[in-house]
Enzyme design. Structure first.
Site, short mmCIF file in Angstrom:
data_model
loop_
_atom_site.label_atom_id
_atom_site.label_comp_id
_atom_site.label_asym_id
_atom_site.label_seq_id
_atom_site.Cartn_x
_atom_site.Cartn_y
_atom_site.Cartn_z
N HIS A 1 0.39 -1.57 -0.04
CA HIS A 1 -0.08 0.02 -0.31
C HIS A 1 0.77 1.30 -0.24
CE1 HIS A 1 -3.45 -2.46 0.44
NE2 HIS A 1 -3.35 -2.59 1.96
N CYS B 1 -0.51 2.38 -4.66
CA CYS B 1 -0.94 3.18 -4.68
C CYS B 1 -0.08 4.80 -4.67
CB CYS B 1 -2.28 3.59 -3.63
SG CYS B 1 -4.20 2.71 -3.60
#
Length: 239
Positions: A86, A129
């Site tokens: 992430h 991301c």
């Protein structure tokens, strides 16, 4: 033959790959790891994978990778580093929920800090991301870049011979299927194992395929494409 040698990187030596992947709360990561392992094996890389590194371990594992390369007596041709976690723009989240700066990871293998890779290609693949924005896509209705370089330079810049490939553009999220893995990694592996040609040409094909793919998230159509940043001085052929 001389001209070809000047235009392409020498890939006759060892090819090394390091994959650092946080699988916690990232369903589908194992499918990506399996695909990458298959790709590295086909392309002749010595591949090392570490699952669920903390933020500190991201840094430590990359430094170990650099130290091991510099300690080798044989010729090293290039290195791939795959980072999956992430993230937000410029940072990755370790298994411990702490953040690590991407720039501090990139610096480990630059021409100043890694002698084994000086003037040799260093490829970073980042599946993470880079923000919270979502791209619904736009209805479609060439820029030519010319680079001039001096012959036989006596020195090279600290940050040359590096390729950064991000799974999405700045500010946007990256998509991952819980079972099949991420669209980016799976597409990249397909192209790199199916096609031949310089790596930037292959990445253009990855971008084309991803731009044409129709993704659905929460019932809404989404679009995503990778972002490529290159300071490569020569053509890089993997096959």
């Amino acid at each position: 033959c001389y001209l070809l040698a000047q235009e392409a990187y020498d890939m006759s030596g060892a090819r090394l790959a390091l994959t650092l992947c946080v699988t916690k709360a990232r369903e589908g990561s194992e499918a990506d790891l399996d695909a990458l392992e298959r790709m590295f094996q086909q392309l002749g890389f010595e591949s090392t994978m570490k699952r669920d590194p903390t933020a500190q371990q991201f840094q430590e594992e990359l430094e170990k990778f650099q130290q091991a390369m510099d300690a080798r007596e044989d010729f090293v041709s290039c290195a791939f580093v795959v980072l999956m976690a992430h993230g937000v723009e410029g940072r990755l989240k370790g298994e411990d929920e702490q953040m690590v700066e991407l720039e501090s990871l990139f610096e480990v293998l630059n021409n100043k800090n890694c002698q084994a890779l000086k003037a040799k290609p260093k490829v970073y693949i980042v599946q993470a991301c880079r923000g919270e924005q979502r791209d619904p896509g736009e209805t479609v209705g060439r820029d030519d870049i010319v680079m001039i370089a001096k012959d036989s330079p006596q020195t090279i810049p600290t940050y040359t011979d590096t390729l950064h490939v991000y799974s999405t553009v700045e500010g946007y999220i990256a998509y991952r299927n819980d079972k099949e893995g991420s669209c980016f990694i799976q597409t990249l592996v397909d192209v790199f194992t199916e096609r031949r040609g310089p790596i930037l040409e292959l990445l253009t094909e990855v971008t084309r395929r991803m731009a044409e793919a129709e993704l659905v998230q929460e019932g809404k159509a989404r679009k995503v494409n990778p972002e490529i940043q290159s300071t490569l001085r020569k053509r890089l052929y993997l096959q």
